[in-house]
Design a protein around this motif. Structure first.
Motif, PDB file in Angstrom:
ATOM      1  N   LYS A  70       0.813  -1.220   0.000  1.00  0.00           N
ATOM      2  CA  LYS A  70       0.000   0.000   0.000  1.00  0.00           C
ATOM      3  C   LYS A  70       0.846   1.270   0.000  1.00  0.00           C
ATOM      4  N   PHE A  71       2.088   1.152   0.435  1.00  0.00           N
ATOM      5  CA  PHE A  71       2.932   2.336   0.588  1.00  0.00           C
ATOM      6  C   PHE A  71       3.317   2.928  -0.761  1.00  0.00           C
ATOM      7  N   GLY A  72       3.131   4.243  -0.874  1.00  0.00           N
ATOM      8  CA  GLY A  72       3.499   4.948  -2.098  1.00  0.00           C
ATOM      9  C   GLY A  72       2.495   4.808  -3.219  1.00  0.00           C
ATOM     10  N   THR A  73       1.297   4.283  -2.912  1.00  0.00           N
ATOM     11  CA  THR A  73       0.268   4.112  -3.939  1.00  0.00           C
ATOM     12  C   THR A  73      -0.999   4.868  -3.547  1.00  0.00           C
ATOM     13  N   ALA A  74      -1.918   4.973  -4.490  1.00  0.00           N
ATOM     14  CA  ALA A  74      -3.166   5.701  -4.239  1.00  0.00           C
ATOM     15  C   ALA A  74      -4.332   4.986  -4.902  1.00  0.00           C
ATOM     16  N   SER A  75      -5.525   5.230  -4.362  1.00  0.00           N
ATOM     17  CA  SER A  75      -6.771   4.767  -4.960  1.00  0.00           C
ATOM     18  C   SER A  75      -7.666   5.978  -5.202  1.00  0.00           C
ATOM     19  N   ARG A  76      -8.853   5.734  -5.698  1.00  0.00           N
ATOM     20  CA  ARG A  76      -9.692   6.816  -6.209  1.00  0.00           C
ATOM     21  C   ARG A  76     -10.276   7.719  -5.127  1.00  0.00           C
ATOM     22  N   TYR A  77     -10.625   7.169  -3.965  1.00  0.00           N
ATOM     23  CA  TYR A  77     -11.416   7.939  -3.001  1.00  0.00           C
ATOM     24  C   TYR A  77     -10.647   8.193  -1.700  1.00  0.00           C
ATOM     25  N   GLY A  78     -10.622   9.446  -1.295  1.00  0.00           N
ATOM     26  CA  GLY A  78      -9.943   9.827  -0.066  1.00  0.00           C
ATOM     27  C   GLY A  78     -10.701   9.360   1.160  1.00  0.00           C
ATOM     28  N   VAL A  79      -9.964   8.923   2.181  1.00  0.00           N
ATOM     29  CA  VAL A  79     -10.548   8.504   3.440  1.00  0.00           C
ATOM     30  C   VAL A  79     -10.271   9.557   4.507  1.00  0.00           C
ATOM     31  N   LEU A  80      -9.023   9.726   4.866  1.00  0.00           N
ATOM     32  CA  LEU A  80      -8.620  10.695   5.877  1.00  0.00           C
ATOM     33  C   LEU A  80      -7.283  11.310   5.461  1.00  0.00           C
ATOM     34  N   SER A  81      -6.968  12.439   6.070  1.00  0.00           N
ATOM     35  CA  SER A  81      -5.635  13.013   5.915  1.00  0.00           C
ATOM     36  C   SER A  81      -4.757  12.493   7.050  1.00  0.00           C
ATOM     37  N   PHE A  82      -3.466  12.642   6.914  1.00  0.00           N
ATOM     38  CA  PHE A  82      -2.556  12.094   7.922  1.00  0.00           C
ATOM     39  C   PHE A  82      -2.695  12.787   9.276  1.00  0.00           C
ATOM     40  N   ASP A  83      -3.120  14.055   9.270  1.00  0.00           N
ATOM     41  CA  ASP A  83      -3.255  14.742  10.563  1.00  0.00           C
ATOM     42  C   ASP A  83      -4.496  14.296  11.333  1.00  0.00           C
ATOM     43  N   GLN A  84      -5.296  13.408  10.744  1.00  0.00           N
ATOM     44  CA  GLN A  84      -6.480  12.880  11.422  1.00  0.00           C
ATOM     45  C   GLN A  84      -6.234  11.522  12.067  1.00  0.00           C
ATOM     46  N   VAL A  85      -5.016  11.008  11.957  1.00  0.00           N
ATOM     47  CA  VAL A  85      -4.720   9.692  12.526  1.00  0.00           C
ATOM     48  C   VAL A  85      -3.570   9.804  13.519  1.00  0.00           C
ATOM     49  N   ALA A  86      -3.537   8.847  14.467  1.00  0.00           N
ATOM     50  CA  ALA A  86      -2.496   8.847  15.494  1.00  0.00           C
ATOM     51  C   ALA A  86      -1.194   8.273  14.975  1.00  0.00           C
ATOM     52  N   GLY A  87      -1.273   7.449  13.939  1.00  0.00           N
ATOM     53  CA  GLY A  87      -0.047   6.867  13.404  1.00  0.00           C
ATOM     54  C   GLY A  87      -0.325   5.911  12.266  1.00  0.00           C
ATOM     55  N   VAL A  88       0.739   5.581  11.547  1.00  0.00           N
ATOM     56  CA  VAL A  88       0.700   4.603  10.465  1.00  0.00           C
ATOM     57  C   VAL A  88       1.645   3.470  10.853  1.00  0.00           C
ATOM     58  N   ILE A  89       1.111   2.258  10.949  1.00  0.00           N
ATOM     59  CA  ILE A  89       1.910   1.096  11.334  1.00  0.00           C
ATOM     60  C   ILE A  89       2.340   0.365  10.070  1.00  0.00           C
ATOM     61  N   THR A  90       3.647   0.159   9.911  1.00  0.00           N
ATOM     62  CA  THR A  90       4.145  -0.457   8.692  1.00  0.00           C
ATOM     63  C   THR A  90       5.422  -1.230   8.968  1.00  0.00           C
ATOM     64  N   ASP A  91       5.722  -2.202   8.122  1.00  0.00           N
ATOM     65  CA  ASP A  91       7.023  -2.867   8.184  1.00  0.00           C
ATOM     66  C   ASP A  91       7.924  -2.394   7.054  1.00  0.00           C
ATOM     67  N   THR A  92       7.486  -1.341   6.358  1.00  0.00           N
ATOM     68  CA  THR A  92       8.329  -0.740   5.323  1.00  0.00           C
ATOM     69  C   THR A  92       9.560  -0.122   5.986  1.00  0.00           C
ATOM     70  N   PRO A  93      10.751  -0.307   5.429  1.00  0.00           N
ATOM     71  CA  PRO A  93      11.968   0.244   6.056  1.00  0.00           C
ATOM     72  C   PRO A  93      11.897   1.755   6.224  1.00  0.00           C
ATOM     73  N   ALA A  94      12.596   2.257   7.241  1.00  0.00           N
ATOM     74  CA  ALA A  94      12.573   3.691   7.529  1.00  0.00           C
ATOM     75  C   ALA A  94      13.150   4.514   6.391  1.00  0.00           C
ATOM     76  N   ASN A  95      14.031   3.902   5.572  1.00  0.00           N
ATOM     77  CA  ASN A  95      14.631   4.644   4.457  1.00  0.00           C
ATOM     78  C   ASN A  95      13.822   4.541   3.169  1.00  0.00           C
ATOM     79  N   ASP A  96      12.658   3.885   3.229  1.00  0.00           N
ATOM     80  CA  ASP A  96      11.759   3.871   2.081  1.00  0.00           C
ATOM     81  C   ASP A  96      11.344   5.306   1.758  1.00  0.00           C
ATOM     82  N   PRO A  97      11.334   5.716   0.481  1.00  0.00           N
ATOM     83  CA  PRO A  97      11.027   7.114   0.141  1.00  0.00           C
ATOM     84  C   PRO A  97       9.711   7.617   0.723  1.00  0.00           C
ATOM     85  N   THR A  98       8.656   6.791   0.657  1.00  0.00           N
ATOM     86  CA  THR A  98       7.368   7.216   1.195  1.00  0.00           C
ATOM     87  C   THR A  98       7.427   7.338   2.709  1.00  0.00           C
ATOM     88  N   ALA A  99       8.021   6.349   3.382  1.00  0.00           N
ATOM     89  CA  ALA A  99       8.138   6.405   4.841  1.00  0.00           C
ATOM     90  C   ALA A  99       8.950   7.626   5.267  1.00  0.00           C
TER      91      ALA A  99
END
Length: 251
Positions: free
Chosen positions: A208-237
């Motif tokens: 899911k990281f670095g991709t998009a779909s058609r309909y917006g759900v929330l902005s990042f300032d509306q969530v407490a955090g994003v949990i991922t196993d993507t490496p910290a040096n991933d461009p999106t992360a």
């Protein structure tokens, strides 16, 4: 440059840069913006890109039907699910959104968990039968593509609940597009659930990281955090972290 070669180049740029600006790529290739926009429309129709104002973003592979998504990045989902389950305190009331990563959370959640789980996914509710937690199932029209209840009845029921945490599934996590999914009614249901939780955490498996779909759900300032196993040096992360988003790295 032949049309097929142009499209391959555009897909490569989407993979590397995470976005395309039609005006810039047209100038680089010495082509008209109309030609690039036409290519982007065709890539969008094939589900390979998502057109946005001025260009395009990478399309999420997570918009496939539920049965297909079970086989996508299962190890990544297990790692994210384990990190998410670790955030749940004994006695908490949590909302589990629909999706294959939240289903993996059921396996990560101790069977002796004494708390309450609210969900609009009959699949998740059924998976919780052998857990000691109280389970509340939100009803409504079944959106079969994602195996969740959506629509007016489901949103009305959601507006009567409250919870400590929501674990939110999305199909796209992109620095500029925000948090997205592939269906407008499902996006509305996710927003309704988020409005009923004190904190919302997004489940971000690798596809899911670095991709998009058609309909917006929330902005990042509306969530407490994003949990991922993507490496910290991933461009999106890295871009999200630099923007002040709380990126929680699993495992």
């Amino acid at each position: 440059m032949l049309a097929a070669a142009r499209k391959d180049l555009l897909l490569e740029r989407l993979r590397i840069d995470g976005r395309i600006v039609a005006k810039e790529i047209a100038a680089e290739l010495g082509l008209s913006e109309d030609s690039i926009r036409r290519d982007l429309r065709e890539l969008d129709s094939l589900g390979l890109a998502v057109r946005v104002y001025g260009g395009a973003l990478p399309a999420s592979p997570a918009v496939a039907d539920y049965a297909s998504r079970v086989t996508v990045a299962p190890e990544s989902k297990r790692r994210v699910a384990a990190a998410a389950a670790a955030l749940i305190e004994p006695g908490a009331t949590v909302i589990l959104d629909g999706g294959t990563t939240t289903l993996a959370m059921v396996d990560a959640l101790p069977r002796a968990f004494h708390g309450t789980v609210i969900t609009h996914s009959p699949t998740i509710a059924a998976a919780l039968i052998d857990h000691e937690a109280d389970v509340f199932l939100i009803g409504g029209r079944l959106f079969k593509h994602s195996a969740v209840a959506c629509g007016a009845a489901a949103i009305e029921a959601a507006n009567r609940i409250s919870a400590d945490l929501l674990f939110l599934g999305v199909t796209g996590i992109h620095p500029t597009a925000g948090l997205t999914t592939g269906d407008a009614d499902e996006a509305a249901m996710k927003r309704a659930l988020a409005s009923r939780a004190a904190d919302t955490y997004v489940l971000g498996s690798e596809e899911k990281f670095g991709t998009a779909s058609r309909y917006g759900v929330l902005s990042f300032d509306q969530v407490a955090g994003v949990i991922t196993d993507t490496p910290a040096n991933d461009p999106t992360a890295r871009e999200l972290t630099e923007a002040g988003v709380n990126v929680i790295h699993a495992g």
